[in-house]
Design a protein around this motif. Structure first.
Motif, short mmCIF file in Angstrom:
data_model
loop_
_atom_site.label_atom_id
_atom_site.label_comp_id
_atom_site.label_asym_id
_atom_site.label_seq_id
_atom_site.Cartn_x
_atom_site.Cartn_y
_atom_site.Cartn_z
N SER A 273 1.08 -1.19 0.26
CA SER A 273 0.10 0.36 0.06
C SER A 273 0.38 1.60 -0.12
O SER A 273 2.27 0.71 0.28
N PHE A 274 -0.03 2.31 -0.31
CA PHE A 274 0.85 3.46 -0.34
C PHE A 274 0.47 4.20 0.95
O PHE A 274 -0.84 4.49 1.40
N ALA A 275 1.16 5.64 1.39
CA ALA A 275 0.49 6.94 2.43
C ALA A 275 1.05 8.05 1.65
O ALA A 275 2.33 7.90 1.36
N LEU A 276 0.55 8.87 2.56
CA LEU A 276 0.53 10.03 1.38
C LEU A 276 1.07 11.41 2.78
O LEU A 276 0.08 10.99 3.04
N ILE A 277 1.73 12.24 2.69
CA ILE A 277 1.15 12.69 4.04
C ILE A 277 1.88 13.97 3.57
O ILE A 277 2.84 14.84 2.12
N PHE B 189 2.43 22.75 9.17
CA PHE B 189 1.12 22.26 9.20
C PHE B 189 0.67 21.18 7.88
O PHE B 189 1.38 21.25 6.75
N THR B 190 0.47 20.51 8.22
CA THR B 190 -0.55 19.27 8.40
C THR B 190 -1.46 19.55 7.37
O THR B 190 -2.21 20.11 7.79
N HIS B 191 -1.14 19.40 5.86
CA HIS B 191 -2.67 19.45 5.34
C HIS B 191 -3.05 18.35 4.35
O HIS B 191 -4.26 18.71 3.75
N PRO C 254 -9.18 8.80 3.99
CA PRO C 254 -7.95 10.02 4.36
C PRO C 254 -8.27 9.87 5.99
O PRO C 254 -8.96 10.03 6.73
N GLY C 255 -7.03 10.47 6.50
CA GLY C 255 -6.71 11.46 7.62
C GLY C 255 -6.37 12.75 7.81
O GLY C 255 -7.13 12.85 7.33
N GLN C 256 -6.43 13.11 8.57
CA GLN C 256 -6.90 14.32 10.26
C GLN C 256 -5.62 15.34 9.54
O GLN C 256 -4.64 14.78 9.79
N ASN C 257 -6.32 16.61 8.91
CA ASN C 257 -5.20 17.33 8.69
C ASN C 257 -4.81 18.87 9.58
O ASN C 257 -6.50 18.77 10.52
N ASP C 258 -4.51 19.69 10.10
CA ASP C 258 -4.87 20.56 10.68
C ASP C 258 -5.53 21.65 10.59
O ASP C 258 -5.86 22.42 11.26
N GLN D 251 -8.57 20.17 10.70
CA GLN D 251 -9.53 19.35 12.00
C GLN D 251 -10.75 18.82 11.22
O GLN D 251 -12.24 19.08 10.61
N ASN D 252 -10.29 18.68 9.91
CA ASN D 252 -11.17 17.92 8.26
C ASN D 252 -10.04 16.67 7.87
O ASN D 252 -9.08 16.54 7.99
N ALA D 253 -11.33 15.89 8.05
CA ALA D 253 -10.61 14.88 7.06
C ALA D 253 -10.59 14.94 5.22
O ALA D 253 -11.10 14.78 4.94
N GLY D 254 -8.87 14.58 4.62
CA GLY D 254 -9.29 14.83 3.58
C GLY D 254 -8.22 16.24 3.44
O GLY D 254 -7.20 16.49 4.06
N TYR D 255 -8.38 17.04 2.23
CA TYR D 255 -7.78 17.37 1.42
C TYR D 255 -7.53 19.04 1.87
O TYR D 255 -8.43 19.21 2.18
N GLY D 256 -6.70 19.40 2.67
CA GLY D 256 -6.88 21.35 2.62
C GLY D 256 -5.44 21.74 2.03
O GLY D 256 -4.92 22.06 2.82
N GLY D 257 -6.26 22.31 0.72
CA GLY D 257 -4.86 23.46 0.07
C GLY D 257 -4.22 23.76 0.93
O GLY D 257 -4.42 25.13 1.93
#
Length: 152
Positions: A43-47, A58-60, A82-86, A88-94
């Motif tokens: 599998s793959f993971a992306l941060i 800051f995690t996006h 999707p994990g939680q970004n900074d 405070q949402n699950a998914g992408y935050g640009g």
């Protein structure tokens, strides 16, 4: 053996991230493509993070359990968990740097893992994902883009 490579048709390595992929646009995730995954990849993971954020890194975007047969992610993807970004949402935050800051760097780090799943729930925090990945990373690669908001 060739190293894992990551690129995006949406922006060049080290180049500017288009406004559509930021909080000033559509805030959609970029299309990503990779090649040369290790043979045993399960599998793959992306941060994705911004090391230039005023309060520290800051995690996006945190995305994990991306299938092993994937060679990329389409724009605005729903692939993986999707994990939680900074934000405070699950998914992408640009990218969304303060308006008067110099350009910020956004580091996309792709991990090839030797496990099919990290056994984490949707919305898992970055530290939980990194902890679950520990001892399972076969290879990793990075892509950096930058973004600067107007208003100077």
């Amino acid at each position: 053996m060739p190293e894992l490579e990551l690129h995006s048709p949406d922006f060049d390595a080290g180049g500017d991230i288009p406004q559509a992929l930021t909080c000033d646009g559509e805030d959609r995730s970029p299309e990503l493509r990779w090649k040369n995954a290790p043979e045993n990849t399960q599998s793959f993971a992306l941060i994705v993070d911004d090391p230039d954020a005023p309060g520290g890194v800051f995690t996006h975007w945190v995305l994990f359990d991306i299938p092993a047969d994937a060679t990329g992610l389409p724009a605005d993807t729903s692939t993986g968990t999707p994990g939680q970004n900074d934000f405070q949402n699950a998914g992408y935050g640009g990218p969304c740097p303060p308006p008067n800051d110099d350009a910020h760097r956004y580091i996309f780090t792709l991990y090839a893992l030797d496990v099919e799943t990290l056994n984490l729930e949707r919305g898992a925090k970055r530290d939980a994902v990194e902890s679950a990945m520990r001892d399972h990373v076969l290879d990793r690669t990075q892509l950096m883009g930058q973004y600067q908001r107007g208003g100077r």
